[in-house]
Design an enzyme around this catalytic site. Structure first.
Site, mmCIF file in Angstrom:
data_model
loop_
_atom_site.group_PDB
_atom_site.id
_atom_site.type_symbol
_atom_site.label_atom_id
_atom_site.label_comp_id
_atom_site.label_asym_id
_atom_site.label_seq_id
_atom_site.Cartn_x
_atom_site.Cartn_y
_atom_site.Cartn_z
ATOM 1 N N SER A 1 -10.451 10.022 -1.787
ATOM 2 C CA SER A 1 -9.362 9.183 -2.289
ATOM 3 C C SER A 1 -9.841 8.255 -3.397
ATOM 4 O O SER A 1 -11.000 7.814 -3.394
ATOM 5 C CB SER A 1 -8.836 8.344 -1.121
ATOM 6 O OG SER A 1 -8.008 7.304 -1.581
ATOM 7 N N TYR B 1 -9.788 2.226 5.632
ATOM 8 C CA TYR B 1 -9.404 3.585 5.215
ATOM 9 C C TYR B 1 -10.321 4.071 4.090
ATOM 10 O O TYR B 1 -10.915 5.146 4.156
ATOM 11 C CB TYR B 1 -7.937 3.614 4.757
ATOM 12 C CG TYR B 1 -7.599 4.874 4.010
ATOM 13 C CD1 TYR B 1 -7.425 6.078 4.683
ATOM 14 C CD2 TYR B 1 -7.504 4.883 2.616
ATOM 15 C CE1 TYR B 1 -7.170 7.249 3.990
ATOM 16 C CE2 TYR B 1 -7.244 6.039 1.920
ATOM 17 C CZ TYR B 1 -7.079 7.226 2.608
ATOM 18 O OH TYR B 1 -6.837 8.382 1.924
ATOM 19 N N LYS C 1 -13.432 7.107 3.752
ATOM 20 C CA LYS C 1 -13.512 8.168 2.735
ATOM 21 C C LYS C 1 -14.873 8.140 2.041
ATOM 22 O O LYS C 1 -15.450 9.187 1.757
ATOM 23 C CB LYS C 1 -12.365 8.026 1.736
ATOM 24 C CG LYS C 1 -11.003 8.344 2.345
ATOM 25 C CD LYS C 1 -10.947 9.781 2.857
ATOM 26 C CE LYS C 1 -9.647 10.127 3.551
ATOM 27 N NZ LYS C 1 -9.625 11.517 4.057
HETATM 28 C C1 WQD Z 1 1.699 2.072 -6.003
HETATM 29 C C2 WQD Z 1 1.996 0.819 -6.815
HETATM 30 C C3 WQD Z 1 2.175 -1.153 -5.440
HETATM 31 C C4 WQD Z 1 5.787 0.045 -3.316
HETATM 32 C C5 WQD Z 1 -2.136 4.184 -1.917
HETATM 33 C C6 WQD Z 1 -3.493 4.194 -1.287
HETATM 34 C C7 WQD Z 1 -4.352 5.240 -1.943
HETATM 35 C C8 WQD Z 1 -3.673 6.571 -1.873
HETATM 36 C C9 WQD Z 1 -2.338 6.502 -2.495
HETATM 37 C C10 WQD Z 1 -4.163 7.743 0.211
HETATM 38 C C11 WQD Z 1 1.206 -0.398 -6.355
HETATM 39 C C12 WQD Z 1 3.481 -0.825 -6.106
HETATM 40 C C13 WQD Z 1 4.671 -0.005 -4.128
HETATM 41 C C14 WQD Z 1 6.899 -0.742 -3.633
HETATM 42 C C15 WQD Z 1 5.717 -1.607 -5.528
HETATM 43 N N1 WQD Z 1 -3.457 6.971 -0.498
HETATM 44 N N2 WQD Z 1 4.642 -0.821 -5.213
HETATM 45 N N3 WQD Z 1 6.831 -1.540 -4.739
HETATM 46 O O1 WQD Z 1 -1.437 1.484 -3.114
HETATM 47 O O2 WQD Z 1 -1.637 2.669 -5.352
HETATM 48 O O3 WQD Z 1 -2.266 3.825 -3.285
HETATM 49 O O4 WQD Z 1 -1.574 5.482 -1.841
HETATM 50 O O5 WQD Z 1 -5.161 8.322 -0.028
HETATM 51 O O6 WQD Z 1 -5.561 5.281 -1.309
HETATM 52 O O7 WQD Z 1 -4.088 2.924 -1.455
HETATM 53 O O8 WQD Z 1 0.109 3.445 -3.702
HETATM 54 O O9 WQD Z 1 2.515 3.920 -3.662
HETATM 55 O O10 WQD Z 1 1.634 2.083 -2.179
HETATM 56 O O11 WQD Z 1 1.718 1.721 -4.629
HETATM 57 O O12 WQD Z 1 5.704 -2.373 -6.511
HETATM 58 O O13 WQD Z 1 7.925 -0.750 -2.970
HETATM 59 O O14 WQD Z 1 3.369 0.490 -6.590
HETATM 60 O O15 WQD Z 1 1.959 -2.518 -5.407
HETATM 61 O O16 WQD Z 1 0.924 -1.166 -7.483
HETATM 62 P P1 WQD Z 1 -1.334 2.717 -3.889
HETATM 63 P P2 WQD Z 1 1.562 2.817 -3.460
#
Ligand code: WQD
Length: 321
Positions: free
Chosen positions: A117, A141, A145
């Site tokens: 990841s 998490y 990884k």
């Molecule tokens: C994306 C961006 C949020 C929801 C995670 C894991 C990573 C991988 C992928 C597994 C961020 C913003 C989100 C919302 C928002 N997973 N956001 N409003 O955190 O980049 O990655 O998933 O392997 O390891 O950490 O993904 O989709 O949660 O967020 O503004 O309602 O969207 O703050 O900047 P993230 P995400």
């Protein structure tokens, strides 16, 4: 002919890998405990229901299906949950890698692909992050990884096994509507859920040091991610060595850009609301994908619009869960 064992093959990403392999008429067996996956996602591949921590079951599956290579995708993947239940994540995620590596080495298997990841990088202070960037995970998490990669690398150095670790960036979309992401945990499905309920999508912070103030991520189509697994297996099958690769598009999209695309694709235009920053979010994380392009010839095919359109086509199915 030997089979590929896909752990977690009934889950969101795993089912796409199974589909990509079956599209090439490769024999596949799936091992999945169906904790988040579902049996109807594996198509015509045989499904063994059980845990990757069950050493006897893993050994029996390898024997019964004449497994010649392993794609290990089964894992717990909720960053927030991992902070609350760190030892559960360590047990599940590292227990799974350990059990599979031991079984693979004992069975003389040569090819192993490990789902890693972008969360292994933490908050890299670079425009685009390359695989050599030192690991700096910010959650249990992400730690599992990193350690999973280390375990695989050490096992590969001491045995016949060769391991490719694939560091996924922000995976989204669907190869077909029924393969849509069943979990509503990430930005795109969360936006769909809000909009279809008549609510405003949320933006977690708009005061980041980025052009529009919202966080930038590298969104990659799940079908491209599946193809990267196929490329990795072909490479290992041809005698290629162990390696670690980023799986992204190499292009960043801000939260506002993603939500604008979601509004465009869905026609649902409720204005997003800005909420406080989410703790631990890097302002920007975008992949360099030069290494996998050079070594395996893999490049992403799908753009952000394709990702959002395909995710939306799968939405009624995923929202039912
Ligand atoms: C994306 C961006 C949020 C929801 C995670 C894991 C990573 C991988 C992928 C597994 C961020 C913003 C989100 C919302 C928002 N997973 N956001 N409003 O955190 O980049 O990655 O998933 O392997 O390891 O950490 O993904 O989709 O949660 O967020 O503004 O309602 O969207 O703050 O900047 P993230 P995400």
């Amino acid at each position: 002919m030997t089979s590929w064992l896909v752990t977690g093959g009934a889950g969101y990403i795993g089912a796409h890998v199974v589909k990509a392999l079956r599209d090439r008429s490769e024999p596949v067996v799936v091992l999945d405990d169906l904790s988040t996956g579902s049996a109807d996602r594996v198509g015509d591949a045989p499904l063994v229901r059980g845990s990757v921590l069950d050493a006897e079951l893993v050994a029996a599956t390898i024997r019964d299906y004449d497994v010649g290579g392993i794609i290990h995708i089964a894992a717990k993947k909720q960053v927030g949950e991992s902070v609350e239940r760190p030892l559960y994540y360590y047990r599940e995620n590292l227990g799974g890698v350990l059990t599979l590596l031991e079984a693979a080495i004992a069975a003389g298997i040569g090819s192993f692909v490990f789902s890693s990841s972008s969360s292994t990088y933490g908050m890299p202070d670079v425009d685009k992050v390359a695989e050599d960037e030192p690991p700096a995970p910010m959650s249990p998490y992400g730690e599992t990884k990193v350690v999973g990669e280390w375990m695989s690398r050490a096992a590969a150095a001491a045995s016949q096994i060769r391991v490719i670790s694939l560091r996924y960036f922000n995976v989204a979309g669907a190869a077909s509507p029924e393969l849509g992401d069943p979990c509503v945990l990430n930005l795109i499905p969360l936006a769909f859920r809000a909009l279809t309920a008549g609510d405003a999508p949320q933006i977690f912070g708009d005061d980041y040091p980025t052009p529009d103030g919202t966080c930038i991520r590298d969104y990659v189509h799940v079908a491209d991610v599946a193809d990267a697994h196929v490329a990795a297996l072909v490479h290992l099958d041809n005698g290629g060595g162990s390696a670690t690769y980023n799986i992204g598009r190499g292009e960043g999209s801000s939260v506002r850009e993603v939500l604008a695309m979601v509004a465009d694709v869905t026609g649902l235009r409720t204005e997003p609301v800005v909420r406080p920053r989410r703790p631990g979010d890097p302002a920007r994380i975008v992949a360099t994908t030069d290494r996998i392009r050079a070594d395996l010839g893999w490049v992403s095919r799908y753009a952000l619009r394709d990702i959002v359109e395909s995710a939306w086509s799968g939405w009624p199915h995923s929202s039912a869960i």
